[in-house]
Design an enzyme around this catalytic site. Structure first.
Site, mmCIF file in Angstrom:
data_model
loop_
_atom_site.group_PDB
_atom_site.id
_atom_site.type_symbol
_atom_site.label_atom_id
_atom_site.label_comp_id
_atom_site.label_asym_id
_atom_site.label_seq_id
_atom_site.Cartn_x
_atom_site.Cartn_y
_atom_site.Cartn_z
ATOM 1 N N ASP A 2 26.204 -25.807 -5.406
ATOM 2 C CA ASP A 2 25.828 -26.907 -4.897
ATOM 3 C C ASP A 2 26.713 -27.870 -4.414
ATOM 4 O O ASP A 2 26.350 -28.607 -3.229
ATOM 5 C CB ASP A 2 24.651 -27.570 -5.870
ATOM 6 C CG ASP A 2 23.518 -27.002 -6.049
ATOM 7 O OD1 ASP A 2 22.855 -26.269 -5.076
ATOM 8 O OD2 ASP A 2 23.137 -27.069 -7.415
ATOM 9 N N ASN B 198 22.757 -35.501 -1.429
ATOM 10 C CA ASN B 198 22.089 -35.625 -2.785
ATOM 11 C C ASN B 198 22.124 -37.175 -3.463
ATOM 12 O O ASN B 198 20.962 -37.761 -3.632
ATOM 13 C CB ASN B 198 23.091 -34.764 -3.732
ATOM 14 C CG ASN B 198 22.298 -33.605 -4.139
ATOM 15 O OD1 ASN B 198 21.232 -33.056 -3.639
ATOM 16 N ND2 ASN B 198 22.778 -33.037 -5.296
ATOM 17 N N ASP B 199 23.382 -37.725 -3.506
ATOM 18 C CA ASP B 199 23.419 -38.915 -4.246
ATOM 19 C C ASP B 199 24.710 -39.549 -4.084
ATOM 20 O O ASP B 199 25.678 -39.227 -3.503
ATOM 21 C CB ASP B 199 23.127 -38.732 -5.930
ATOM 22 C CG ASP B 199 24.293 -37.740 -6.468
ATOM 23 O OD1 ASP B 199 25.237 -37.745 -5.910
ATOM 24 O OD2 ASP B 199 23.505 -36.906 -7.355
ATOM 25 N N ARG C 164 36.405 -51.449 -18.996
ATOM 26 C CA ARG C 164 35.277 -51.889 -19.920
ATOM 27 C C ARG C 164 33.941 -51.609 -19.107
ATOM 28 O O ARG C 164 33.878 -50.989 -18.149
ATOM 29 C CB ARG C 164 35.603 -53.121 -20.041
ATOM 30 C CG ARG C 164 35.542 -54.023 -18.492
ATOM 31 C CD ARG C 164 35.436 -55.534 -18.795
ATOM 32 N NE ARG C 164 36.960 -55.946 -19.204
ATOM 33 C CZ ARG C 164 37.207 -57.284 -19.702
ATOM 34 N NH1 ARG C 164 36.227 -58.198 -19.285
ATOM 35 N NH2 ARG C 164 38.479 -57.320 -19.940
ATOM 36 N N ARG D 72 24.478 -54.785 -17.312
ATOM 37 C CA ARG D 72 25.658 -54.029 -17.836
ATOM 38 C C ARG D 72 25.670 -52.480 -18.203
ATOM 39 O O ARG D 72 24.711 -52.236 -18.831
ATOM 40 C CB ARG D 72 26.211 -54.857 -19.132
ATOM 41 C CG ARG D 72 26.813 -56.177 -18.768
ATOM 42 C CD ARG D 72 27.013 -57.086 -20.151
ATOM 43 N NE ARG D 72 27.744 -56.074 -21.213
ATOM 44 C CZ ARG D 72 28.865 -56.180 -21.345
ATOM 45 N NH1 ARG D 72 29.702 -56.585 -20.262
ATOM 46 N NH2 ARG D 72 29.560 -55.199 -22.039
ATOM 47 N N THR E 108 17.053 -34.039 -8.848
ATOM 48 C CA THR E 108 17.352 -33.174 -9.772
ATOM 49 C C THR E 108 18.611 -33.068 -10.410
ATOM 50 O O THR E 108 18.931 -31.986 -11.325
ATOM 51 C CB THR E 108 16.749 -31.716 -9.519
ATOM 52 O OG1 THR E 108 17.503 -31.264 -8.283
ATOM 53 C CG2 THR E 108 15.304 -31.725 -9.255
ATOM 54 N N TYR F 274 22.205 -35.684 -10.943
ATOM 55 C CA TYR F 274 22.654 -36.867 -12.045
ATOM 56 C C TYR F 274 21.570 -37.805 -11.948
ATOM 57 O O TYR F 274 21.454 -38.216 -13.407
ATOM 58 C CB TYR F 274 23.618 -37.478 -11.024
ATOM 59 C CG TYR F 274 24.722 -38.340 -11.726
ATOM 60 C CD1 TYR F 274 24.819 -38.715 -13.172
ATOM 61 C CD2 TYR F 274 25.967 -38.750 -11.296
ATOM 62 C CE1 TYR F 274 25.686 -39.295 -13.912
ATOM 63 C CE2 TYR F 274 27.081 -39.451 -11.998
ATOM 64 C CZ TYR F 274 26.523 -39.564 -13.369
ATOM 65 O OH TYR F 274 27.734 -40.145 -14.037
ATOM 66 N N LEU G 195 18.284 -36.973 -12.838
ATOM 67 C CA LEU G 195 17.529 -36.412 -13.717
ATOM 68 C C LEU G 195 18.315 -36.518 -15.131
ATOM 69 O O LEU G 195 17.585 -36.821 -16.203
ATOM 70 C CB LEU G 195 17.350 -34.884 -13.076
ATOM 71 C CG LEU G 195 16.438 -34.230 -14.269
ATOM 72 C CD1 LEU G 195 15.038 -34.672 -14.504
ATOM 73 C CD2 LEU G 195 16.340 -32.701 -14.004
#
Length: 287
Positions: free
Chosen positions: A75, A145-146, A156, A173, A186, A188, A190
């Site tokens: 992918d 995709n994202d 932190r 946070r 479908t 990250y 998901l």
């Protein structure tokens, strides 16, 4: 069906895994009378300089005049091809050499017949939307995709906020935020417990990575709304596009995203569908 005569070839980083399929691709191109185009990086992987029917071109010129892209990879490689050909109308026909291969057209067991069908134009074309990313390092790009914004390793917990238009919606946070298209829902998203969005649904989804709040929930954003992500942390956070590092977001900086229709073209076998892929790759949603 429209025969395809000139195809760009893209493969993943392990050429030894795709060697047999690469040879099958060369044979299929010869049967179809098609030309295979490789950029210099691909040529270095496979050494096709002496092969008949191959053209080696500089990266910026390799996609000129092509009417098909053949991908041998997972992918990540497919997404790179879709971004590279965004807005051109050139379909991406992919043979799965990855772990999941949700975007792949065929599996390696079907490579000989599948590639013959590719050059014959015997496939359907699915038009995919994208997320337009604006203001990151002063430029614009697409995510198929994202887009993931996440704290650096060893730093932190981040404080990230997002807004829709002029309205600030959340300040949380967390370890990060993922903004996913329907095709990317479908992935990250998901894994974060976000909703699966069927291909054809318009809009995009925001989900948090390990939020330090029980009220931080995913949100599906309307296609006409502009989303902004703000780093409210005291240290920079990292930004990845389609799983690859893209930039850093400094404290108090922000960037925006928009839903854009019909950006990339994905080839799929006749009769395939999002729901069939979902069942084959992830199993049934309920028993």
């Amino acid at each position: 069906m429209t025969p395809r005569r000139r195809a760009l070839v893209l493969t993943h980083r392990r050429p030894q895994q795709t060697a047999a399929a690469f040879d099958a691709l060369a044979a299929a191109a010869r049967r179809a009378g098609a030309t295979l185009v490789l950029d210099e990086a691909e040529a270095a992987k496979h050494g096709p300089a002496t092969r008949e029917g191959f053209v080696v071109a500089r990266a910026q010129e390799a996609a000129d005049g092509i009417d098909l892209c053949i991908v041998l990879g997972g992918d990540g490689t497919i997404l790179a091809a879709l971004r590279r050909l965004a807005g051109t109308g050139v379909p991406v026909f992919a043979v799965n050499f990855g772990e999941v291969g949700f975007l792949a057209t065929i599996e390696p067991d079907d490579v000989a017949e599948g590639l013959d069908r590719a050059f014959a134009g015997d496939f359907e074309v699915l038009s995919l939307p994208a997320i337009a990313v604006d203001g990151l390092d002063g430029g614009s790009t697409y995510a198929i995709n994202d887009v993931a914004v996440h704290r650096k390793v060893g730093e932190r917990v981040a404080t990230l906020a997002y807004g829709i238009g002029a309205e600030m919606v959340a300040n949380v946070r967390c370890d990060g935020v993922v903004v996913a298209s329907p095709a990317g829902s479908t992935g990250y998203n998901l894994a974060n417990g976000g909703p699966v969005m069927a291909w054809g649904v318009e809009g995009y989804v925001v989900s948090f990575i390990a939020p330090h709040s029980i009220t931080a929930r995913p949100l599906v954003v309307a296609p006409g709304d502009t989303l902004s992500i703000h780093n409210m942390s005291v240290v920079p956070v990292e930004v990845s596009i389609d799983g690859r590092p893209a930039s850093e977001l400094e404290p108090w900086d922000a960037f925006t995203m928009r839903f854009v229709r019909d950006v990339a073209c994905l080839a799929q076998a006749p009769g395939s569908s999002f729901y069939l892929r979902l069942r084959q790759k992830f199993g049934r949603l309920a028993v």
